[in-house]
Design a protein around this motif. Structure first.
Motif, short mmCIF file in Angstrom:
data_model
loop_
_atom_site.label_atom_id
_atom_site.label_comp_id
_atom_site.label_asym_id
_atom_site.label_seq_id
_atom_site.Cartn_x
_atom_site.Cartn_y
_atom_site.Cartn_z
N SER A 67 -66.22 20.29 70.99
CA SER A 67 -66.45 19.47 71.31
C SER A 67 -65.25 18.33 70.90
CB SER A 67 -67.31 18.36 70.14
OG SER A 67 -68.29 17.60 71.08
N ASP A 68 -64.45 18.69 70.21
CA ASP A 68 -63.58 18.14 70.13
C ASP A 68 -61.98 18.34 70.82
OD1 ASP A 68 -64.06 16.98 68.15
OD2 ASP A 68 -62.62 18.41 66.41
N ASP A 69 -61.68 19.89 71.61
CA ASP A 69 -61.40 20.16 72.42
C ASP A 69 -61.61 19.70 73.84
OD1 ASP A 69 -59.85 22.70 70.57
OD2 ASP A 69 -62.11 23.46 70.50
N LEU A 70 -62.98 19.58 74.06
CA LEU A 70 -63.60 19.11 75.25
C LEU A 70 -62.73 17.64 75.31
CD1 LEU A 70 -65.07 19.42 77.68
CD2 LEU A 70 -66.87 18.05 76.54
N ALA A 71 -63.19 17.03 73.72
CA ALA A 71 -62.12 15.46 73.95
C ALA A 71 -60.59 15.52 74.30
CB ALA A 71 -63.06 14.86 72.52
N ALA A 72 -60.53 16.90 73.93
CA ALA A 72 -58.56 15.98 73.90
C ALA A 72 -58.74 16.60 75.17
CB ALA A 72 -58.13 17.22 73.10
N LEU A 73 -58.96 17.51 76.22
CA LEU A 73 -58.72 17.61 77.04
C LEU A 73 -59.11 16.59 78.26
CD1 LEU A 73 -59.98 21.03 77.90
CD2 LEU A 73 -57.98 20.20 78.13
#
Length: 85
Positions: A67-73
């Motif tokens: 989820s954090d990686d998706l939000a960073a993208l």
């Protein structure tokens, strides 16, 4: 449009957050709930290079992360081009 796969578990707030972000983009998501599915969990771990946390997200077969990686993208402006395929 890209193929989006996400592995989730019941009552996972990070999974809900990732699903909400993807829903806001209006994209179709293939969700696999691994809560009670050992085979799906094992497949997720293998595909996610040993990661055991959820969610694990794949766009067109490419491992995005959680989820954090998706939000960073999304913050970087890189998510929409990936979703467009």
């Amino acid at each position: 449009m890209a193929r989006i796969e996400i592995y989730t578990k019941a009552f996972c707030p990070y999974c809900s957050r990732a699903m909400a972000l993807l829903a806001s983009k209006g994209v179709a998501v293939e969700e696999t709930d691994i809560t009670l599915d050992r085979h799906a969990r094992d497949a997720m771990i293998q595909r996610a290079d040993g990661r055991t946390t959820v969610p694990q997200i794949f766009i067109d077969g490419r491992h995005i992360g959680g989820s954090d990686d998706l939000a960073a993208l999304e913050r970087a402006g890189d998510l929409d081009p990936l979703l467009a395929g």
